[in-house]
Design a protein around this motif. Structure first.
Motif, PDB file in Angstrom:
ATOM      1  N   ILE A   1       2.607   4.475   3.182  1.00 33.89           N
ATOM      2  CA  ILE A   1       1.917   3.418   2.451  1.00 33.89           C
ATOM      3  C   ILE A   1       0.471   3.853   2.317  1.00 33.89           C
ATOM      4  N   PRO A   2      -0.049   3.895   1.106  1.00 33.07           N
ATOM      5  CA  PRO A   2      -1.433   4.361   0.953  1.00 33.07           C
ATOM      6  C   PRO A   2      -2.416   3.416   1.646  1.00 33.07           C
ATOM      7  N   GLY A   3      -3.364   3.979   2.370  1.00 28.37           N
ATOM      8  CA  GLY A   3      -4.387   3.188   3.048  1.00 28.37           C
ATOM      9  C   GLY A   3      -3.981   2.688   4.419  1.00 28.37           C
ATOM     10  N   VAL A   4      -2.759   2.952   4.848  1.00 29.63           N
ATOM     11  CA  VAL A   4      -2.298   2.482   6.160  1.00 29.63           C
ATOM     12  C   VAL A   4      -2.045   3.713   7.022  1.00 29.63           C
ATOM     13  N   SER A   5      -2.778   3.765   8.125  1.00 20.67           N
ATOM     14  CA  SER A   5      -2.596   4.881   9.042  1.00 20.67           C
ATOM     15  C   SER A   5      -2.027   4.365  10.352  1.00 20.67           C
ATOM     16  N   VAL A   6      -1.759   5.271  11.252  1.00 15.80           N
ATOM     17  CA  VAL A   6      -1.211   4.899  12.562  1.00 15.80           C
ATOM     18  C   VAL A   6      -2.219   4.030  13.313  1.00 15.80           C
ATOM     19  N   GLY A   7      -3.501   4.358  13.198  1.00 15.12           N
ATOM     20  CA  GLY A   7      -4.546   3.556  13.855  1.00 15.12           C
ATOM     21  C   GLY A   7      -4.563   2.126  13.338  1.00 15.12           C
ATOM     22  N   ASN A   8      -4.410   1.977  12.028  1.00 19.24           N
ATOM     23  CA  ASN A   8      -4.367   0.619  11.454  1.00 19.24           C
ATOM     24  C   ASN A   8      -3.161  -0.150  11.962  1.00 19.24           C
ATOM     25  N   ILE A   9      -2.030   0.508  12.066  1.00 17.02           N
ATOM     26  CA  ILE A   9      -0.821  -0.166  12.549  1.00 17.02           C
ATOM     27  C   ILE A   9      -0.991  -0.584  14.002  1.00 17.02           C
ATOM     28  N   ILE A  10      -1.589   0.278  14.825  1.00 11.57           N
ATOM     29  CA  ILE A  10      -1.829  -0.068  16.231  1.00 11.57           C
ATOM     30  C   ILE A  10      -2.810  -1.232  16.322  1.00 11.57           C
ATOM     31  N   PHE A  11      -3.855  -1.204  15.501  1.00 12.79           N
ATOM     32  CA  PHE A  11      -4.829  -2.300  15.495  1.00 12.79           C
ATOM     33  C   PHE A  11      -4.160  -3.618  15.111  1.00 12.79           C
ATOM     34  N   ILE A  12      -3.343  -3.600  14.075  1.00 13.07           N
ATOM     35  CA  ILE A  12      -2.656  -4.819  13.633  1.00 13.07           C
ATOM     36  C   ILE A  12      -1.703  -5.305  14.718  1.00 13.07           C
ATOM     37  N   ALA A  13      -1.016  -4.386  15.390  1.00 12.25           N
ATOM     38  CA  ALA A  13      -0.108  -4.776  16.469  1.00 12.25           C
ATOM     39  C   ALA A  13      -0.884  -5.429  17.610  1.00 12.25           C
ATOM     40  N   CYS A  14      -2.028  -4.855  17.984  1.00 10.93           N
ATOM     41  CA  CYS A  14      -2.849  -5.440  19.062  1.00 10.93           C
ATOM     42  C   CYS A  14      -3.358  -6.818  18.672  1.00 10.93           C
ATOM     43  N   VAL A  15      -3.827  -6.946  17.439  1.00  6.08           N
ATOM     44  CA  VAL A  15      -4.328  -8.246  16.980  1.00  6.08           C
ATOM     45  C   VAL A  15      -3.212  -9.274  16.974  1.00  6.08           C
ATOM     46  N   SER A  16      -2.017  -8.876  16.553  1.00  4.88           N
ATOM     47  CA  SER A  16      -0.905  -9.833  16.533  1.00  4.88           C
ATOM     48  C   SER A  16      -0.514 -10.239  17.951  1.00  4.88           C
ATOM     49  N   VAL A  17      -0.546  -9.307  18.902  1.00  9.56           N
ATOM     50  CA  VAL A  17      -0.243  -9.655  20.295  1.00  9.56           C
ATOM     51  C   VAL A  17      -1.283 -10.628  20.835  1.00  9.56           C
ATOM     52  N   ILE A  18      -2.551 -10.378  20.525  1.00 10.04           N
ATOM     53  CA  ILE A  18      -3.621 -11.284  20.972  1.00 10.04           C
ATOM     54  C   ILE A  18      -3.447 -12.656  20.350  1.00 10.04           C
ATOM     55  N   LEU A  19      -3.113 -12.711  19.078  1.00 11.82           N
ATOM     56  CA  LEU A  19      -2.904 -14.004  18.408  1.00 11.82           C
ATOM     57  C   LEU A  19      -1.733 -14.761  19.020  1.00 11.82           C
ATOM     58  N   ILE A  20      -0.678 -14.052  19.338  1.00 14.23           N
ATOM     59  CA  ILE A  20       0.476 -14.710  19.962  1.00 14.23           C
ATOM     60  C   ILE A  20       0.095 -15.250  21.334  1.00 14.23           C
ATOM     61  N   ALA A  21      -0.697 -14.471  22.101  1.00 16.39           N
ATOM     62  CA  ALA A  21      -1.130 -14.939  23.426  1.00 16.39           C
ATOM     63  C   ALA A  21      -2.033 -16.167  23.307  1.00 16.39           C
ATOM     64  N   VAL A  22      -2.944 -16.163  22.335  1.00 14.92           N
ATOM     65  CA  VAL A  22      -3.839 -17.311  22.143  1.00 14.92           C
ATOM     66  C   VAL A  22      -3.026 -18.531  21.722  1.00 14.92           C
TER      67      VAL A  22
END
Length: 176
Positions: A65-86
């Motif tokens: 997917i253009p513009g999506v790297s592994v770092g972006n996917i890890i960041f989105i995963a971390c943010v989603s985990v934090i949102l679920i915890a909150v």
């Protein structure tokens, strides 16, 4: 065999001759057959590149997917985990708040019941006390005498309701 020149390179072109029973009539000396490496033409290279791109596009494991790297996917995963915890902690706090409100309501009803019970008991006590009977008992059995007006002294205390007498009050006579 004929020679061609393209882009200052000389390519040799081998023409295949149709010989019937080629395999039966030819003899190859040695255990390997040497093949001359042709330099592929530009069209051949482009065709190979197109086939590689098509294979990459068809392979579902290599979706890019253009513009999506592994770092972006890890960041989105971390943010989603934090949102679920909150969200989970918010729901937990909300449940505790509801439980505390229910507990407050039950305690308030208990307090109201106790106040009603206390008022009923107080009324029973007041109704059970007969002041005339107390006066009779005090005067007849205990020989108490009612105080006269000159025996009652009024004192105003601004600090508290309790009065302590450390000495005789001046202008009064003490009966001994």
């Amino acid at each position: 065999m004929s020679a061609e020149t393209k882009n200052n390179y000389q390519y040799e072109r081998y023409e295949k001759r149709h010989i019937p029973n080629y395999r039966k009539n030819t003899y190859v000396d040695g255990n390997t057959v040497r093949q001359l490496n042709d330099v592929p033409s530009r069209r051949e290279e482009e065709r190979i590149e197109r086939e590689k791109r098509r294979k990459r596009q068809l392979n579902p494991g290599n979706i890019a997917i253009p513009g999506v790297s592994v770092g972006n996917i890890i960041f989105i995963a971390c943010v989603s985990v934090i949102l679920i915890a909150v969200a989970a902690s918010f729901i937990n706090i909300q449940n505790k708040s509801v439980a505390l409100k229910k507990q407050v309501v039950s305690l308030q009803t208990e307090i109201q019941e106790q106040k009603t019970l206390n008022n009923e008991k107080y009324e029973e006590i007041l109704n059970g006390v007969d002041l005339a009977q107390i006066y009779k008992r005090a005067t007849r059995k205990l020989n108490m005498v009612r105080a006269e007006n000159n025996q009652v002294y009024k004192y105003k205390n601004k600090k508290s309701d309790m009065v302590k007498q450390y000495a005789d009050i001046p202008g009064t006579q003490k009966n001994k």
